[in-house]
Design a protein around this motif. Structure first.
Motif, PDB file in Angstrom:
ATOM      1  N   SER A  38       0.495  -1.578  -0.001  1.00 50.20           N
ATOM      2  CA  SER A  38      -0.014  -0.169  -0.461  1.00 50.20           C
ATOM      3  C   SER A  38       0.975   1.548   0.310  1.00 50.20           C
ATOM      4  O   SER A  38       2.114   1.195   0.885  1.00 50.20           O
ATOM      5  N   ALA A  39       0.921   2.565  -0.555  1.00 53.67           N
ATOM      6  CA  ALA A  39       0.598   4.001  -0.466  1.00 53.67           C
ATOM      7  C   ALA A  39       0.898   4.030   0.970  1.00 53.67           C
ATOM      8  O   ALA A  39      -0.157   3.576   1.780  1.00 53.67           O
ATOM      9  N   ASP A  40       1.826   4.789   1.117  1.00 53.24           N
ATOM     10  CA  ASP A  40       1.486   5.507   3.000  1.00 53.24           C
ATOM     11  C   ASP A  40       0.308   6.601   2.712  1.00 53.24           C
ATOM     12  O   ASP A  40      -0.124   7.047   1.698  1.00 53.24           O
ATOM     13  N   GLY A  41       0.005   6.646   4.611  1.00 51.35           N
ATOM     14  CA  GLY A  41      -1.193   7.279   4.669  1.00 51.35           C
ATOM     15  C   GLY A  41      -2.644   6.918   5.205  1.00 51.35           C
ATOM     16  O   GLY A  41      -2.834   7.515   6.156  1.00 51.35           O
ATOM     17  N   LEU A  42      -2.521   5.632   5.337  1.00 49.64           N
ATOM     18  CA  LEU A  42      -3.947   4.994   5.909  1.00 49.64           C
ATOM     19  C   LEU A  42      -3.299   4.230   7.268  1.00 49.64           C
ATOM     20  O   LEU A  42      -4.427   3.968   8.349  1.00 49.64           O
ATOM     21  N   TYR A  68       1.592  -6.196   6.070  1.00 47.33           N
ATOM     22  CA  TYR A  68       1.692  -5.291   5.684  1.00 47.33           C
ATOM     23  C   TYR A  68       2.509  -4.448   5.206  1.00 47.33           C
ATOM     24  O   TYR A  68       3.743  -4.627   5.709  1.00 47.33           O
ATOM     25  N   VAL A  69       2.704  -4.075   3.976  1.00 48.57           N
ATOM     26  CA  VAL A  69       4.127  -3.581   3.221  1.00 48.57           C
ATOM     27  C   VAL A  69       3.846  -1.970   2.391  1.00 48.57           C
ATOM     28  O   VAL A  69       3.331  -1.688   2.269  1.00 48.57           O
ATOM     29  N   GLU A  70       4.552  -1.079   3.239  1.00 52.94           N
ATOM     30  CA  GLU A  70       4.052   0.118   2.303  1.00 52.94           C
ATOM     31  C   GLU A  70       5.439   1.223   1.836  1.00 52.94           C
ATOM     32  O   GLU A  70       6.803   0.078   1.918  1.00 52.94           O
ATOM     33  N   GLY A  71       5.057   1.380   0.863  1.00 50.21           N
ATOM     34  CA  GLY A  71       6.037   2.786   0.401  1.00 50.21           C
ATOM     35  C   GLY A  71       5.245   3.480  -0.374  1.00 50.21           C
ATOM     36  O   GLY A  71       3.923   3.751  -0.110  1.00 50.21           O
ATOM     37  N   GLY A  72       5.912   4.146  -1.492  1.00 49.94           N
ATOM     38  CA  GLY A  72       5.551   5.591  -2.194  1.00 49.94           C
ATOM     39  C   GLY A  72       4.333   4.966  -2.860  1.00 49.94           C
ATOM     40  O   GLY A  72       4.729   3.545  -3.630  1.00 49.94           O
TER      41      GLY A  72
END
Length: 350
Positions: A38-42, A68-72
């Motif tokens: 997922s894109a970051d923010g949530l 969960y894996v997060e990135g741009g």
């Protein structure tokens, strides 16, 4: 919010499942796990974001653990592309135009989550490969403690007081960074005028940033006076960062503008835990999860039949009052994004 680095592939395999399962075997499909890129923010910095709540509720209800894996926004798509021969992700969540890019690269398979019939047609893929789960809008933030008067226009950002006090995330890498290009091209009436402006702005710009989420804390501390962002992420961050406020630049004497920048989710092609992924997508669009979008996540419900009335929902509605919302030509942006980013690099020397 600060973004975690993407987990190395080998580490992710160990984290999610035994090595045999990472190869997409039948054993993997039986595991009580689902992997989200997922894109970051949530996800909340302090474990208080929308993802934190719904992932916890989902695991409690189904027994399925969310990895969960997060990135741009572009970064998570690029990773999924690299892994096409050995798919690791089950669900991909990112912003336009990267969700369209993911779809065009064959990363998403058709799935219609329960409740998606209540999502506006503009907020889901025509082929049924992705659906918005949290609506959102592009915006900027400014330091309301350091600036005596809030900025209102693009042109003001060229003033000397903003020297080395402006930063925006990298177009082509971050969704919100790409949004800077999209909004500038709209507001200035075309690509050339937008690139001319961004070239001038570069003298005040600190430099590129792969993560938009890291910029608001810098604005809150006064290291920056202005940065780009998005309403959902910045509204959520403001709970613990009192010195910045959200604004929408205009040109000249025109009205402030923005456009929808939703978090869109899709089922990954050859997902190793496909059934679990479908259950999570259904859960994300459930009435209960959507009612929590504003109160917990600071965003806007993706379902038209869900109308939260919490304090955050009221504040978000007020924030958008008087702001003109335009609809980008996403097909054009998807087709020409590489060209636009190259032109931006030429204009700014980035």
């Amino acid at each position: 919010m600060p973004r975690n680095r993407l987990v190395p592939i080998a580490a992710l395999c160990l984290l999610v499942a035994p090595l045999t399962a990472c190869g997409g075997t039948s054993a993997a499909s039986d595991e009580k796990v689902v992997t989200v890129y997922s894109a970051d923010g949530l996800k909340g910095e302090n474990g208080d974001g929308w993802y934190d709540r719904i992932f916890k509720d989902f695991e409690k209800e189904t027994g399925i653990k969310v990895e969960y894996v997060e990135g741009g926004s572009g970064e998570v798509v690029q990773r999924a592309v690299r892994e096409k021969s050995n798919t690791q992700a089950d669900v991909l969540v990112t912003l336009p135009p990267f969700i369209q890019q993911a779809d065009g690269k064959g990363l998403l398979q058709k799935y219609t989550p329960a409740g998606s019939d209540q999502v506006d047609g503009a907020d889901k893929g025509a082929e049924g490969t992705w659906t918005s789960v949290v609506n959102n809008y592009f915006g900027f933030v400014y330091n309301k403690k350091e600036l005596k008067q809030a900025p209102t226009t693009w042109e003001q950002l060229l003033d000397a007081e903003y020297k080395n006090k402006i930063q925006y995330s990298t177009p082509g890498v971050a969704g919100d960074g790409t949004a800077v290009l999209i909004k500038a091209m709209h507001d200035f009436g075309g690509e050339k005028a937008a690139m001319d402006y961004l070239g001038k702005l570069q003298s005040n710009n600190v430099g590129p940033s792969a993560s938009t989420g890291k910029l608001a804390p810098k604005v809150d501390k006064g290291e920056l006076l202005v940065a780009n962002g998005d309403v959902q992420m910045n509204f959520a961050q403001a709970k613990s960062m009192p010195n910045f406020a959200i604004w929408f630049p205009a040109t000249g004497t025109g009205r402030p503008t923005t456009f929808a920048l939703p978090y869109a989710a899709g089922l990954v092609t050859d997902a190793p835990h496909s059934d679990n992924a479908k259950k999570l997508l259904d859960f994300m669009l459930s009435r209960k999860a959507q009612q929590q979008v504003s109160g917990i996540g600071g965003g806007f419900s993706a379902r038209q039949d869900t109308k939260p009335t919490d304090a955050n929902a009221i504040a978000l509605t007020k924030l958008m009052d008087g702001v003109e919302v335009f609809e980008p030509d996403w097909a054009d942006i998807d087709k020409n994004l590489t060209s636009y980013v190259d032109d931006w690099k030429d204009a700014t020397g980035s």
